[in-house]
Design a protein around this motif. Structure first.
Motif, PDB file in Angstrom:
ATOM      1  N   ILE A 163       0.845  -1.188   0.000  1.00  0.00           N
ATOM      2  CA  ILE A 163       0.000   0.000   0.000  1.00  0.00           C
ATOM      3  C   ILE A 163       0.887   1.247   0.000  1.00  0.00           C
ATOM      4  O   ILE A 163       1.860   1.321   0.757  1.00  0.00           O
ATOM      5  N   THR A 222      -5.077   9.410   6.880  1.00  0.00           N
ATOM      6  CA  THR A 222      -5.136   8.918   5.505  1.00  0.00           C
ATOM      7  C   THR A 222      -4.540   7.527   5.400  1.00  0.00           C
ATOM      8  O   THR A 222      -5.056   6.661   4.673  1.00  0.00           O
ATOM      9  N   ARG A 241      -6.976   5.017   6.647  1.00  0.00           N
ATOM     10  CA  ARG A 241      -8.058   4.831   5.688  1.00  0.00           C
ATOM     11  C   ARG A 241      -7.596   3.964   4.518  1.00  0.00           C
ATOM     12  O   ARG A 241      -8.345   3.081   4.064  1.00  0.00           O
ATOM     13  N   ARG A 242      -6.362   4.164   4.056  1.00  0.00           N
ATOM     14  CA  ARG A 242      -5.827   3.362   2.956  1.00  0.00           C
ATOM     15  C   ARG A 242      -5.726   1.886   3.374  1.00  0.00           C
ATOM     16  O   ARG A 242      -6.039   0.994   2.577  1.00  0.00           O
ATOM     17  N   GLU A 266      -7.499   0.353   5.687  1.00  0.00           N
ATOM     18  CA  GLU A 266      -8.849  -0.210   5.806  1.00  0.00           C
ATOM     19  C   GLU A 266      -9.442  -0.496   4.428  1.00  0.00           C
ATOM     20  O   GLU A 266     -10.069  -1.554   4.223  1.00  0.00           O
ATOM     21  N   GLU A 267      -9.275   0.410   3.484  1.00  0.00           N
ATOM     22  CA  GLU A 267      -9.795   0.202   2.137  1.00  0.00           C
ATOM     23  C   GLU A 267      -9.167  -1.046   1.502  1.00  0.00           C
ATOM     24  O   GLU A 267      -9.850  -1.816   0.817  1.00  0.00           O
ATOM     25  N   PHE A 268      -7.865  -1.242   1.736  1.00  0.00           N
ATOM     26  CA  PHE A 268      -7.180  -2.422   1.207  1.00  0.00           C
ATOM     27  C   PHE A 268      -7.757  -3.696   1.811  1.00  0.00           C
ATOM     28  O   PHE A 268      -8.019  -4.676   1.094  1.00  0.00           O
ATOM     29  N   ILE A 324     -10.721  -4.177   3.112  1.00  0.00           N
ATOM     30  CA  ILE A 324     -12.083  -4.382   2.607  1.00  0.00           C
ATOM     31  C   ILE A 324     -12.041  -4.986   1.201  1.00  0.00           C
ATOM     32  O   ILE A 324     -12.808  -5.902   0.864  1.00  0.00           O
ATOM     33  N   GLN A 325     -11.124  -4.497   0.389  1.00  0.00           N
ATOM     34  CA  GLN A 325     -10.979  -5.024  -0.970  1.00  0.00           C
ATOM     35  C   GLN A 325     -10.578  -6.496  -0.949  1.00  0.00           C
ATOM     36  O   GLN A 325     -11.102  -7.300  -1.723  1.00  0.00           O
ATOM     37  N   ARG A 344     -13.614  -8.580  -0.095  1.00  0.00           N
ATOM     38  CA  ARG A 344     -14.557  -8.686  -1.210  1.00  0.00           C
ATOM     39  C   ARG A 344     -14.091  -9.691  -2.262  1.00  0.00           C
ATOM     40  O   ARG A 344     -14.904 -10.255  -3.000  1.00  0.00           O
ATOM     41  N   PHE A 404     -10.672  -3.177  12.523  1.00  0.00           N
ATOM     42  CA  PHE A 404     -11.235  -3.154  11.179  1.00  0.00           C
ATOM     43  C   PHE A 404     -11.982  -4.458  10.936  1.00  0.00           C
ATOM     44  O   PHE A 404     -11.385  -5.545  10.936  1.00  0.00           O
ATOM     45  N   THR A 435     -15.936  -6.312   9.218  1.00  0.00           N
ATOM     46  CA  THR A 435     -17.257  -6.206   8.599  1.00  0.00           C
ATOM     47  C   THR A 435     -18.294  -6.587   9.649  1.00  0.00           C
ATOM     48  O   THR A 435     -17.970  -6.729  10.834  1.00  0.00           O
TER      49      THR A 435
END
Length: 330
Positions: free
Chosen positions: A97, A106, A109-110, A112-114, A116-117, A120, A149, A151
């Motif tokens: 990342i 930031t 957030r990066r 967490e977004e990783f 979550i991806q 998925r 972090f 779901t």
């Protein structure tokens, strides 16, 4: 150097971790069971402690070989002498990342977004932190916060902490109670006993094609265990030195006497270094009294240097054939 002499395909006692040489002692099998249990749970922290060289990293690499890699995205951190924000940058970097010039908010957030991806995609994220005893309390707290972090039904990150024995005391401190409550399994990896030390040595030798050359007596195994304390890395270092001496002296059978000779050589090398300042040497001579002179101290050091040089020359002669050259005549 000694591989050809003993008919081995490669060095059996290299220090770098290599999963090919993984030896499943009782302790290592139990630790592996804890790691596999942790993987099956998919949450929280797994803590594995052990002495320096006990085999924690090799254990982890063996686990990675057994994992279904297409379903698990694993990252490892080995440099832990960092602060709280730097640990987040290391986590981001380990997972690939971007983290340069980002604020902490930031950066989180990066990450967490990783995560979550990854979820998925039907995958799981696993973070392995080696040398965890070097982490500051604030850095450990940042790792704990990453476990938040999640779901609606699962955690997005699972963490394995590998450390030396003192890390267990850190975990039990009052300041670490929130992290301690998230540890789902913990195990201390102890040293090998005498029987396991013998099996460990033979396992590594067999991996590179050992045909009982050199032969190693039971007394030798017991002496090796006593000297190394059953710590795998110490065993590797000692046995590598043992085979080197065997090559130089053409030894095909190792008994207790040969092992003691290797130990004596190692201990002599750890005596007063050749770079000792003159002022310290003078003080040492004064403490020894009138029966020991400066010249005798120098003679002793020169003798050790001469022995070391002879050993090196002997090794070179065994590797490079000596070619006699005649003087050219016009």
């Amino acid at each position: 150097m000694y591989e050809k002499f003993y008919g081995l395909s490669s060095k059996p006692f290299q220090l770098k971790p290599d999963a090919r040489f993984f030896y499943g002692s009782k302790g290592h099998k139990r630790a592996m069971s804890y790691l596999e249990y942790g993987i099956s749970q998919g949450e929280g922290f797994i803590v594995i402690t052990g002495e320096i060289g006990a085999g924690k990293t090799t254990l982890m690499r063996n686990l990675f070989l057994e994992l279904v890699t297409e379903n698990i995205v694993a990252a490892q951190i080995v440099n832990t002498h960092v602060g709280s924000e730097d640990i987040l940058r290391l986590v981001a970097g380990a997972f690939g990342i971007e983290y340069e010039n980002l604020s902490k908010a930031t950066l989180l957030r990066r990450i967490e977004e990783f995560l979550i991806q990854i979820d998925r995609q039907g995958k799981r994220a696993l973070l392995v932190v080696d040398e965890a005893q070097n982490l500051t309390p604030r850095a450990l707290e940042e790792l704990r916060m990453l476990s938040n972090f999640q779901t609606a039904d699962k955690c997005l990150l699972q963490t394995f902490l590998l450390g030396q024995p003192e890390f267990r005391q850190v975990m039990l401190s009052p300041d670490m109670q929130q992290l301690y409550q998230r540890i789902i399994a913990s195990y201390h990896l102890g040293p090998l006993d005498v029987v396991e030390t013998k099996s460990y040595i033979e396992h590594r030798l067999n991996t590179v094609g050992w045909k009982n050359s050199p032969e190693i007596n039971q007394d030798a195994y017991e002496a090796i265990h006593e000297y190394t304390g059953g710590i795998p890395r110490k065993i590797n270092s000692f046995c590598d030195r043992m085979l080197l001496m065997g090559f130089l002296d053409e030894i095909l059978i190792f008994g207790e006497a040969e092992i003691k000779k290797v130990i004596q050589d190692i201990q002599q090398e750890s005596e007063v270094p050749l770079t000792t300042p003159i002022i310290n040497t003078a003080i040492a001579i004064d403490n020894l009294g009138d029966n020991y002179s400066y010249s005798s101290l120098v003679d002793e050091r020169l003798t050790r240097m001469e022995k070391a040089l002879i050993s090196v020359i002997g090794a070179v002669k065994k590797i490079v054939p000596v070619t006699k050259m005649n003087n050219a005549q016009d």
